[in-house]
Write an enzyme that holds these catalytic residues in place. Sequence first.
Site, short mmCIF file in Angstrom:
data_model
loop_
_atom_site.label_atom_id
_atom_site.label_comp_id
_atom_site.label_asym_id
_atom_site.label_seq_id
_atom_site.Cartn_x
_atom_site.Cartn_y
_atom_site.Cartn_z
N GLU A 8 0.86 -1.18 0.00
CA GLU A 8 0.00 0.00 0.00
C GLU A 8 0.90 1.23 0.00
O GLU A 8 1.78 1.36 0.85
CB GLU A 8 -0.92 -0.03 1.22
CG GLU A 8 -1.84 -1.25 1.20
CD GLU A 8 -2.62 -1.44 2.47
OE1 GLU A 8 -3.83 -1.72 2.37
OE2 GLU A 8 -2.03 -1.31 3.55
N ASP A 128 -16.64 -2.89 -0.76
CA ASP A 128 -16.21 -2.51 0.58
C ASP A 128 -17.45 -2.22 1.42
O ASP A 128 -18.24 -1.33 1.08
CB ASP A 128 -15.32 -1.28 0.53
CG ASP A 128 -14.09 -1.50 -0.35
OD1 ASP A 128 -13.56 -2.62 -0.33
OD2 ASP A 128 -13.68 -0.56 -1.05
#
Length: 247
Positions: A8, A128
């Site tokens: 990330e 999500d």
Amino acid sequence: MILYPTIELQNGHCVSLTRGDLDQPMIWHVDPVEKAKEFVASGAEWLQVTDFDAIVGDDQNAGIVEEIISTSGGNVQVAGGIRTQEQVERWIEKGAGRVVIGTLATQDPELVKSLAMAFPDQVVLAVDVWEDRVMTEGWKTKSGLEPSSFIKAYEGTPFAAIQLTDIASDVSDTEASLGLLTALSSETKTPVIASGMVRNVDDLSRLNYVGNIQGAVVGRALFRKTIDLKDAFAATMPQTEPTAQFI
């Protein structure tokens, strides 16, 4: 089950976020390109690279992502801020094995379906979930979409996978998340990638018993060293029952 070690990125650094809070990243002082190579050397066939700056329209990490794609030796799944047809096409042209689309899928379903048709098995649908609603804009905006209905609306679309994240599991126990994952994965024929719920090898072992789970995204646990990559790969191998031996 395929393991997706995850890098990330924010401001050129490897980071981890809690509940997607971009303002309080945990920075890991490692080179992201070298870390990607390390993951592949340890046996990873796939990597996920998530660009947090791209979520807010900043492409400063694009060069790093491109270098990971070209030098890591693994297949790379690119995520973060991919919200136009041009971005999808660009990353696939750059050699990305897959692109992950979330927010765009809530805004323009017909475009996303056409992209999945144009690039079969290269588009991943991100779902999500927070408080039984699909979140968008990097987990910042709660849509009015219920996850089960959202997934069903895309049934038959040739996605490579659906990546499911229960945002609550990012900071709390994973048992409820396992229930959500089990329920949603049973409602689609598309393979599912579990995201955000792997803290240790036991979590991976539990995922082995959930039907239709193709893989799991693992990021922060690898950097915190609460999970060893080789142990993680062993946990994702198919389990075989002992066979009686007859003379």
